[in-house]
Design a protein around this motif. Sequence first.
Motif, mmCIF file in Angstrom:
data_model
loop_
_atom_site.group_PDB
_atom_site.id
_atom_site.type_symbol
_atom_site.label_atom_id
_atom_site.label_comp_id
_atom_site.label_asym_id
_atom_site.label_seq_id
_atom_site.Cartn_x
_atom_site.Cartn_y
_atom_site.Cartn_z
ATOM 1 N N MET A 1 0.850 -1.193 0.000
ATOM 2 C CA MET A 1 0.000 0.000 0.000
ATOM 3 C C MET A 1 0.890 1.249 0.000
ATOM 4 S SD MET A 1 -2.900 0.980 2.737
ATOM 5 C CE MET A 1 -3.758 2.494 2.616
ATOM 6 N N PRO A 2 0.643 2.151 -0.915
ATOM 7 C CA PRO A 2 1.469 3.358 -0.984
ATOM 8 C C PRO A 2 1.294 4.210 0.272
ATOM 9 C CG PRO A 2 -0.306 3.441 -2.611
ATOM 10 C CD PRO A 2 -0.392 2.122 -1.914
ATOM 11 N N ASP A 3 2.307 4.988 0.570
ATOM 12 C CA ASP A 3 2.254 5.875 1.724
ATOM 13 C C ASP A 3 1.588 7.187 1.304
ATOM 14 O OD1 ASP A 3 2.539 7.307 4.022
ATOM 15 O OD2 ASP A 3 4.683 7.034 4.182
ATOM 16 N N HIS A 4 0.279 7.231 1.466
ATOM 17 C CA HIS A 4 -0.491 8.397 1.028
ATOM 18 C C HIS A 4 -0.136 9.647 1.823
ATOM 19 C CE1 HIS A 4 -2.801 5.882 -1.613
ATOM 20 N NE2 HIS A 4 -3.192 5.121 -0.609
ATOM 21 N N LEU A 5 0.109 9.484 3.122
ATOM 22 C CA LEU A 5 0.452 10.657 3.931
ATOM 23 C C LEU A 5 1.763 11.284 3.478
ATOM 24 C CD1 LEU A 5 -0.623 9.561 7.519
ATOM 25 C CD2 LEU A 5 -1.722 11.251 6.047
ATOM 26 N N ALA A 6 2.737 10.454 3.127
ATOM 27 C CA ALA A 6 4.005 10.991 2.644
ATOM 28 C C ALA A 6 3.803 11.758 1.345
ATOM 29 C CB ALA A 6 5.029 9.868 2.453
ATOM 30 N N ARG A 7 2.991 11.215 0.457
ATOM 31 C CA ARG A 7 2.711 11.897 -0.815
ATOM 32 C C ARG A 7 2.001 13.221 -0.564
ATOM 33 N NH1 ARG A 7 1.304 11.198 -6.361
ATOM 34 N NH2 ARG A 7 1.331 13.351 -7.071
ATOM 35 N N LEU A 8 1.035 13.207 0.340
ATOM 36 C CA LEU A 8 0.315 14.445 0.647
ATOM 37 C C LEU A 8 1.231 15.459 1.325
ATOM 38 C CD1 LEU A 8 -3.057 12.859 1.760
ATOM 39 C CD2 LEU A 8 -2.667 14.223 -0.310
ATOM 40 N N ASP A 9 2.163 14.980 2.136
ATOM 41 C CA ASP A 9 3.150 15.887 2.739
ATOM 42 C C ASP A 9 3.999 16.552 1.660
ATOM 43 O OD1 ASP A 9 2.265 15.379 5.301
ATOM 44 O OD2 ASP A 9 3.857 13.929 5.758
ATOM 45 N N GLU A 10 4.385 15.787 0.638
ATOM 46 C CA GLU A 10 5.143 16.353 -0.486
ATOM 47 C C GLU A 10 4.325 17.427 -1.197
ATOM 48 O OE1 GLU A 10 6.465 13.338 -3.229
ATOM 49 O OE2 GLU A 10 7.164 12.065 -1.594
ATOM 50 N N GLU A 11 3.054 17.127 -1.428
ATOM 51 C CA GLU A 11 2.163 18.094 -2.084
ATOM 52 C C GLU A 11 2.032 19.360 -1.235
ATOM 53 O OE1 GLU A 11 0.344 17.895 -5.071
ATOM 54 O OE2 GLU A 11 1.553 16.125 -5.523
ATOM 55 N N HIS A 12 1.919 19.174 0.076
ATOM 56 C CA HIS A 12 1.790 20.316 0.985
ATOM 57 C C HIS A 12 3.052 21.179 0.949
ATOM 58 C CE1 HIS A 12 1.632 22.533 4.788
ATOM 59 N NE2 HIS A 12 0.315 22.467 4.638
ATOM 60 N N ARG A 13 4.216 20.540 0.956
ATOM 61 C CA ARG A 13 5.482 21.289 0.882
ATOM 62 C C ARG A 13 5.565 22.082 -0.419
ATOM 63 N NH1 ARG A 13 7.413 16.971 3.686
ATOM 64 N NH2 ARG A 13 7.959 15.738 1.852
ATOM 65 N N ALA A 14 5.157 21.465 -1.510
ATOM 66 C CA ALA A 14 5.212 22.152 -2.808
ATOM 67 C C ALA A 14 4.277 23.364 -2.813
ATOM 68 C CB ALA A 14 4.855 21.192 -3.934
ATOM 69 N N ALA A 15 3.068 23.201 -2.293
ATOM 70 C CA ALA A 15 2.123 24.321 -2.239
ATOM 71 C C ALA A 15 2.627 25.406 -1.297
ATOM 72 C CB ALA A 15 0.739 23.823 -1.809
ATOM 73 N N SER A 16 3.211 25.002 -0.185
ATOM 74 C CA SER A 16 3.756 25.967 0.766
ATOM 75 C C SER A 16 4.928 26.738 0.155
ATOM 76 C CB SER A 16 4.209 25.233 2.031
ATOM 77 O OG SER A 16 4.722 26.135 2.964
ATOM 78 N N ASP A 17 5.796 26.025 -0.550
ATOM 79 C CA ASP A 17 6.918 26.683 -1.234
ATOM 80 C C ASP A 17 6.410 27.681 -2.268
ATOM 81 O OD1 ASP A 17 8.666 25.186 0.281
ATOM 82 O OD2 ASP A 17 9.208 23.803 -1.358
ATOM 83 N N GLN A 18 5.371 27.290 -2.984
ATOM 84 C CA GLN A 18 4.791 28.190 -3.985
ATOM 85 C C GLN A 18 4.260 29.454 -3.310
ATOM 86 O OE1 GLN A 18 1.320 26.731 -6.073
ATOM 87 N NE2 GLN A 18 1.659 28.141 -7.765
ATOM 88 N N LEU A 19 3.558 29.289 -2.198
ATOM 89 C CA LEU A 19 3.041 30.456 -1.475
ATOM 90 C C LEU A 19 4.169 31.345 -0.973
ATOM 91 C CD1 LEU A 19 0.084 29.019 0.609
ATOM 92 C CD2 LEU A 19 -0.029 30.825 -1.114
#
Length: 110
Positions: A1-19
């Motif tokens: 099973m993929p680590d969904h939380l890790a993927r979402l953390d990556e997405e959050h970091r990318a959005a935060s960096d963009q902001l």
Amino acid sequence: MPDHLARLDEEHRAASDQLMALRPDFDGIVAASADSNADDEHDPEGSTVAFERSQVGALIEQAELRMVEIESARERVLSGTYGVCERCGQAIPAARLDARPIARTCVDCA
């Protein structure tokens, strides 16, 4: 099973960096136009400044909304409903979640 939380953390970091990159740009545009007596309607450069402010503002809003959607997806992971279509209750295909980890619906319901 993929680590969904890790993927979402990556997405959050990318959005935060963009902001973090966009907010100073927006503040700079606003500050530059505040010190000017330019009239957007009549100044040849005014429409460009207004357009840039609008563009950066829209990008900020999109990134903020994405962060809200990421947090909602994290809550679905923790509650055990991540990957389940909110409309039909069927599983959301892994390929859709890979492409759009914040997906709430399957392809058919989207």
